[in-house]
Scaffold this motif. Structure first.
Motif, PDB file in Angstrom:
ATOM      1  N   UNK A 118       0.841  -1.201   0.000  1.00 43.21           N
ATOM      2  CA  UNK A 118       0.000   0.000   0.000  1.00 43.21           C
ATOM      3  C   UNK A 118       0.877   1.252   0.000  1.00 43.21           C
ATOM      4  N   UNK A 119       1.877   1.270   0.850  1.00 46.03           N
ATOM      5  CA  UNK A 119       2.765   2.435   0.953  1.00 46.03           C
ATOM      6  C   UNK A 119       3.491   2.676  -0.365  1.00 46.03           C
ATOM      7  N   UNK A 120       4.013   1.623  -0.961  1.00 48.48           N
ATOM      8  CA  UNK A 120       4.756   1.752  -2.219  1.00 48.48           C
ATOM      9  C   UNK A 120       3.822   2.174  -3.346  1.00 48.48           C
ATOM     10  N   UNK A 121       2.625   1.594  -3.416  1.00 50.20           N
ATOM     11  CA  UNK A 121       1.683   1.926  -4.487  1.00 50.20           C
ATOM     12  C   UNK A 121       1.237   3.379  -4.382  1.00 50.20           C
ATOM     13  N   UNK A 122       0.931   3.847  -3.190  1.00 51.47           N
ATOM     14  CA  UNK A 122       0.518   5.241  -3.010  1.00 51.47           C
ATOM     15  C   UNK A 122       1.676   6.183  -3.363  1.00 51.47           C
ATOM     16  N   UNK A 123       2.887   5.815  -2.996  1.00 51.62           N
ATOM     17  CA  UNK A 123       4.058   6.622  -3.358  1.00 51.62           C
ATOM     18  C   UNK A 123       4.205   6.692  -4.876  1.00 51.62           C
ATOM     19  N   UNK A 124       4.040   5.561  -5.534  1.00 59.94           N
ATOM     20  CA  UNK A 124       4.090   5.520  -7.005  1.00 59.94           C
ATOM     21  C   UNK A 124       3.009   6.424  -7.599  1.00 59.94           C
ATOM     22  N   UNK A 125       1.818   6.415  -7.029  1.00 61.93           N
ATOM     23  CA  UNK A 125       0.722   7.259  -7.517  1.00 61.93           C
ATOM     24  C   UNK A 125       1.072   8.740  -7.399  1.00 61.93           C
ATOM     25  N   UNK A 126       1.715   9.113  -6.315  1.00 62.41           N
ATOM     26  CA  UNK A 126       2.122  10.508  -6.131  1.00 62.41           C
ATOM     27  C   UNK A 126       3.142  10.901  -7.195  1.00 62.41           C
ATOM     28  N   UNK A 127       4.102  10.032  -7.446  1.00 64.85           N
ATOM     29  CA  UNK A 127       5.111  10.275  -8.486  1.00 64.85           C
ATOM     30  C   UNK A 127       4.432  10.480  -9.838  1.00 64.85           C
ATOM     31  N   UNK A 128       3.470   9.631 -10.144  1.00 63.35           N
ATOM     32  CA  UNK A 128       2.765   9.714 -11.426  1.00 63.35           C
ATOM     33  C   UNK A 128       1.897  10.966 -11.505  1.00 63.35           C
ATOM     34  N   UNK A 129       1.230  11.315 -10.415  1.00 62.06           N
ATOM     35  CA  UNK A 129       0.389  12.512 -10.408  1.00 62.06           C
ATOM     36  C   UNK A 129       1.236  13.760 -10.618  1.00 62.06           C
ATOM     37  N   UNK A 130       2.393  13.820  -9.986  1.00 64.13           N
ATOM     38  CA  UNK A 130       3.295  14.963 -10.179  1.00 64.13           C
ATOM     39  C   UNK A 130       3.706  15.082 -11.644  1.00 64.13           C
TER      40      UNK A 130
END
Length: 162
Positions: A104-116
């Motif tokens: 969950x932590x890694x996936x949410x971090x990946x989502x933030x990277x992609x959103x940026x």
């Protein structure tokens, strides 16, 4: 929290949410045209190329999918897998739930990277080289743990009745 996640109604809800949210990605995919969602791309360079090939409307659809669909998706599958590991993992349940929580932590971090990147705010897509394979590896590990503890619990119940 793990005790809450391991309750039968919560597990059923998490399973339903996992399936429904997973299905909702078809709408996101339809709106971004040919090519994979960023979540399926392991390389920052390839993700950068994919974003560059998108129209503004496609980036907006993908951003919506990233911020809405894909922010709750890891909570659903992570909660399900962690809850199963805790419920059926016996005395090791807390330890066995760690990969699901880490996913969950890694996936949410990946989502933030992609959103940026999708908004043009910052390009930290190089992080996908680590985050995306780690996300998939942790997910597979968490799923294997959940399946394993369920099988172990079923075998335990069957052998008790014999």
């Amino acid at each position: 929290m793990l005790k809450f996640l391991s309750r039968t109604p919560v597990l059923i809800f998490m399973l339903a949410a996992f399936l429904l949210i997973g299905y909702s990605f078809a709408w996101v995919q339809a709106g971004i045209g040919e090519g994979p969602l960023l979540d399926m791309i392991n390389s920052g360079v390839e993700a950068r190329d994919r974003i560059a090939a998108m129209t503004d409307a496609q980036r907006a659809r993908h951003l919506f999918g990233t911020l809405v669909n894909d922010m709750v998706y890891p909570l659903a599958y992570g909660g399900l897998l962690a809850g199963l590991a805790f419920r059926f993992g016996g005395g090791r349940g807390r330890l066995l739930a760690i990969p699901a929580i880490a996913t969950v932590i890694v996936d949410v971090t990946e989502n933030i990277v992609q959103a940026l990147a999708l908004t043009g705010t910052a390009d930290v897509l190089a992080a996908k080289d680590l985050l995306t394979p780690l996300k998939f590896g942790l997910f597979i590990l968490a799923a294997m743990i959940a399946l394993g503890v369920i099988i172990w619990a079923v075998i335990g119940r069957v052998t008790k009745k014999i």
